[in-house]
Every structure is written in C-alpha cells, then in structure tokens.
Design a protein around this motif. Structure first.
Motif, mmCIF file in Angstrom:
data_model
loop_
_atom_site.group_PDB
_atom_site.id
_atom_site.type_symbol
_atom_site.label_atom_id
_atom_site.label_comp_id
_atom_site.label_asym_id
_atom_site.label_seq_id
_atom_site.Cartn_x
_atom_site.Cartn_y
_atom_site.Cartn_z
ATOM 1 N N LYS A 93 0.827 -1.201 0.000
ATOM 2 C CA LYS A 93 0.000 0.000 0.000
ATOM 3 C C LYS A 93 0.864 1.255 0.000
ATOM 4 C CE LYS A 93 -0.473 0.445 5.053
ATOM 5 N NZ LYS A 93 -1.419 0.515 6.197
ATOM 6 N N THR A 94 0.260 2.359 -0.449
ATOM 7 C CA THR A 94 0.843 3.687 -0.368
ATOM 8 C C THR A 94 -0.261 4.629 0.087
ATOM 9 O OG1 THR A 94 2.320 3.175 -2.228
ATOM 10 C CG2 THR A 94 2.083 5.505 -1.617
ATOM 11 N N GLU A 95 0.015 5.439 1.102
ATOM 12 C CA GLU A 95 -1.028 6.285 1.688
ATOM 13 C C GLU A 95 -0.830 7.758 1.329
ATOM 14 O OE1 GLU A 95 -2.077 3.743 5.742
ATOM 15 O OE2 GLU A 95 -0.640 5.395 5.841
ATOM 16 N N LEU A 96 -1.956 8.434 1.106
ATOM 17 C CA LEU A 96 -1.983 9.895 0.967
ATOM 18 C C LEU A 96 -2.626 10.434 2.240
ATOM 19 C CD1 LEU A 96 -1.394 12.249 -1.017
ATOM 20 C CD2 LEU A 96 -3.789 12.082 -1.738
ATOM 21 N N ILE A 97 -1.906 11.320 2.936
ATOM 22 C CA ILE A 97 -2.276 11.729 4.293
ATOM 23 C C ILE A 97 -2.255 13.252 4.397
ATOM 24 C CG2 ILE A 97 -1.587 11.574 6.741
ATOM 25 C CD1 ILE A 97 -0.062 8.959 5.926
ATOM 26 N N HIS A 305 -6.552 8.734 1.288
ATOM 27 C CA HIS A 305 -6.612 7.754 0.194
ATOM 28 C C HIS A 305 -5.510 6.720 0.385
ATOM 29 C CE1 HIS A 305 -7.685 6.237 -3.800
ATOM 30 N NE2 HIS A 305 -6.392 6.045 -3.984
ATOM 31 N N THR A 306 -5.817 5.476 0.038
ATOM 32 C CA THR A 306 -4.818 4.406 0.051
ATOM 33 C C THR A 306 -4.784 3.744 -1.313
ATOM 34 O OG1 THR A 306 -5.204 3.988 2.408
ATOM 35 C CG2 THR A 306 -4.057 2.277 1.157
ATOM 36 N N SER A 307 -3.604 3.732 -1.915
ATOM 37 C CA SER A 307 -3.403 3.020 -3.182
ATOM 38 C C SER A 307 -2.849 1.638 -2.882
ATOM 39 C CB SER A 307 -2.425 3.787 -4.074
ATOM 40 O OG SER A 307 -2.916 5.060 -4.425
#
Length: 468
Positions: A93-97, A305-307
């Motif tokens: 995963k990659t998170e937008l915070i 958002h989580t990719s």
C-alpha cells in the motif's frame, strides 16, 4: 485367483515398474553424462539435483551439496517463501495523508504526506492499474483541499539500510536491472535515456532527453557510435547520486536510441511530478516539497486515500517470468518488515532462511544476499533449490506453479532460469520421459564458453530428458 498367482502378478508388476524407473533414470543419467563430457563445459563447476516430487527422494544428483552462485534461480527461494508467508492475496500500500487543520476556505494549514510502504509496482508499466496520481488528485478535491500552507512531504523511510546490497557490481549499479529498493518506488525505478548518434562510428553521441525528468541529476555522456548493433551502453552510479556516467556504444546513425537506467531517487521524482500536477490543478503548495531523510512526526494525521498494489500472486508471476530483480529484492525487505519489524536485506533474508529451515530443508551454506540472484554473493546448493521448487502447499501452489515458465517448447518443463557472467542456471519442475514428476535444479559456475553456448548445453540436456 490363487494367493500364489496374486503374489506372482504383484511381483511382476513391481519388477516392471522398477525396470521402467531404471530406464527413465538411465536416460537421465546417460544424458547427464553427455553433458559432463561436453568440451564446452571444460573447467566449469556443474551441480545438479533431481528429486521425485511425490516422495522427495533423489532421482539423480551430482555435486548437489556444492555451494554455488545461482543467478536468478534465487528468485525461486524468495518468491515461494513470500507466497506462503504473506499469502497470494497480499498487497502493498501507499497512503496519501493530511496533517494539520483544514480551514473553511479549503486551505490545509499543514502538510500533504505521501507515505510509502515499499510497493515496488507503483506506476509500473507492467500492470494495468488506474492512474494513481489522478486518484490522489481526486482524493484531495473530495477532501475539500484547495491550497496547502505547508509542504508536500514524501515519506520514504519504510525500509532500513542501503537501497542496494554492498556486493552489487559497480558496472551494474546505475542500470535498470540493478535499481535500488526504497520505501517509495516509482515506474519500476527505471528511467529512459534517449541518445542520438552520428553517421560515422567512433564518435561521441548526444543525450537528447531523459524520461521521467530527474531534477538535479547530471549525466556525463561518453557513449560512442558503433558499427555494432544493439545497446552496449552502461550507466554508472549509486542510489542518491547527483551525477552519473554513461559509457559504451550504441549503433551509429540513430536519431533517438533508447537505453534504460536506474532512477537514483524515486521519492524525489515522485515529489516533483506530483507537485507539478497539483499546481496544474490550481492547488498551491506554499513550502514546496520535503523528501524525508530522517524521521519526523506530524500532528493530526488523517489518511484520505490508500493506493494498493496488484496481488502478490501477480507480482510473483512477473518476478519469475520476467526476472525482475526489483520485485524480488523488495520482497526480501518487506518480509523483514512484516515479520520482524526491520525492513532490511539482512533481516528479510533471515526470515526466508528460517521459513525454509522450519520446512525441513538443511540450509547449510545458504546465503541470501539480495533475493534476486544479481549479486555474486548469493550462495545456495542445487539440493536446496530443488527442495524449494518442489515444495507444495495449498496456500501457494497455484500461484507459484504459474510463475514458472514453460521452456524450450516443452509444456512439461517449467523453469526459472538465471544468468549472470559465468553463471547459468535452471530450476523448476519437470516431467521426465517415463512420466515421473520431479523438481530439479542445475547450475553452471565459472564456465569458459560463451553465454549462448552455456544455454545451448543446458537446453539440449533438459529437452532430452523431458516428456514430449
């Protein structure tokens, strides 16, 4: 039917079965003896192990406990363990915070943070994925953010230690197949360099463009035009370098000849690209970008958002089918982080070794340096390779078997092949001429023939012993 007759028929059946097995084994042994007698392998170290996949017993072995350099056959050990430890459905995963406070007018008084968790497939052209940056822009809009009074922070700190192992060859370091592993990976950590070459051989070429843009990175180009075909250019550099050197040759009279290299700092590239995309959408970032090199804490963090990456089964498929070193190396570090909280090559290798030891494999001599086989200080025996290739579990069997490539026109010869200079290997599963299913590994080290000759020798041997 009398008991004596039954016993006689049973003994006859056992005898015929043993004869068939001896014939099959005889074929395997005789073909292997031909391989050993092949003058092209004079002086080479040859190790091989064939195990009955049902019983685990040795069908044929030769120097099976000799510790050898396996090249990309090492990926079998890494990917098969990862499938069983993490599961085929596992995703990175990659998170937008966001951090700070959002004002009523849509101003984020704080930072926008991209936090990586080691996904090696972010933006990869190898997978059909949504445009993750467009997904992030939509998430920003849905969160009501119109401007950012702070920085775009890229958190690349998930993994520990160096992005590449210390034994990576200097000649390999700047090239796409030897890219580092980072908390943020982007576009397979691969850049494209386009060179134009003069009409005459032996003259310097011109670097036309680099994709993606690598802000602050300078390329010193010493590549010359040549009468030879193909890409014979090499990029020299290490992770985070601001200056890289290109040497070698490309064909003469080319307007735009493409070579591929390693992105030295994927997090910085991502920060630059996403900042530009935000500004094109009218989202102002007052304090620019901040790529973290040491731990920082932020107040009031909220994930907007989580990719997610493709499933691990899909990643392993391409790791083995396309022999992608980045994916294998990322799995090593990721296993260390997930299982022991330390995302380093050393700890990840310990996790993999421990897994196979618990399964019952004697790991004496096993040394997992990078998990991909690129480093020459990966060491293993063909017995260990054959055991890991033959391991069957409900959890991983389908995904692992699909990742092995049918080879030499034989559907019953499934392999992971490997090559680095003076090392050639094949590891996988095979149906022998009598129908016996086996796991196997055969490795050549220190051969003096050409790379293509080493492949021809092993390919001929494998075709001869495989059921059509």
């Amino acid at each position: 039917m009398t008991s004596k007759l039954k016993q006689s028929l049973l003994l006859s059946a056992i005898f015929m079965l043993n004869i068939a097995n001896l014939v099959a084994q005889g074929n395997l042994v005789s073909e292997f003896e031909k391989l050993l007698d092949d003058q092209r392998l004079d002086g080479a170290w040859v190790s091989a192990c064939f195990l009955n996949q049902k019983t685990g017993e040795a069908i044929m072995e030769h120097n099976a406990d000799l510790v050898v350099s396996p090249a990309s056959s090492m990926k079998v050990v890494t990917t098969h363990a990862a499938l069983n430890i993490l599961g085929p459905e596992h995703q990175f995963k990659t998170e937008l915070i966001t951090s700070g406070v959002l004002s009523p007018d849509g101003t984020l008084n704080g930072n926008l943070i991209i936090r990586g968790y080691g996904d090696p497939t972010l933006g990869s052209p190898n997978f059909k994925q949504s445009d993750f940056m467009q997904d992030w822009l939509l998430a920003i809009r849905n969160a009501g953010i119109r401007a950012i009074e702070g920085s775009l922070v890229v958190d690349d700190l998930y993994f520990e230690g160096t992005p590449v192992v210390g034994s990576t060859s200097i000649e390999d370091g700047g090239n796409y197949y030897a890219t580092g592993v980072y908390g943020i990976n982007l576009y397979d950590n691969t850049c494209k360099l386009f060179l134009s070459s003069p009409e005459m051989a032996g003259e310097l070429t011109t670097l036309v463009k680099v994709e993606p843009s690598l802000p602050g990175v300078e390329f010193l180009n010493y590549v010359e035009s040549s009468d030879q075909r193909g890409d014979n250019a090499y990029i020299y550099g290490q992770p985070y370098d601001k200056q890289r050197v290109i040497r070698g040759t490309i064909p003469k009279n080319r307007k735009s000849f493409e070579i591929k290299g390693a992105i030295p700092d994927p997090a910085a590239v991502l920060a630059n690209e996403f900042k530009n995309k935000c500004e094109l959408k009218g989202i102002r970032i007052s304090e620019g970008v901040n790529v973290l090199r040491s731990l920082e804490t932020f107040e009031n963090e909220q994930v907007i958002h989580t990719s997610f990456s493709p499933k691990l089964s899909e990643i392993v498929y391409l790791t083995n089918r396309k022999s992608i070193n980045l994916y294998a190396a990322a799995l090593v570090k990721h296993l260390g982080m997930k299982e022991r909280g330390v995302g380093s090559f050393k700890v990840g290798a310990e996790v993999i070794e421990s897994y196979w030891k618990d399964f019952g494999i004697d790991v004496t001599g096993l040394q997992i340096e990078d998990g991909s086989g690129l480093s020459r200080t990966n060491f293993i025996t063909t017995r260990q390779l054959a055991r890991t290739a033959g391991y069957v579990s409900k959890k991983s069997e389908d995904a692992f078997q699909k990742s092995l490539r049918p080879y030499a026109g034989r559907s019953k010869l499934l392999v992971k092949s490997g090559y680095i200079e003076r090392v050639r290997s094949f590891t996988g599963r095979i149906t022998l001429t009598d129908g016996t299913k086996a796991s196997f590994s055969i490795v050549l080290n220190n051969f003096n023939c050409t790379a293509s000759q080493s492949r021809q020798v092993l390919e001929g041997f494998l075709k001869a012993i495989t059921q059509p």
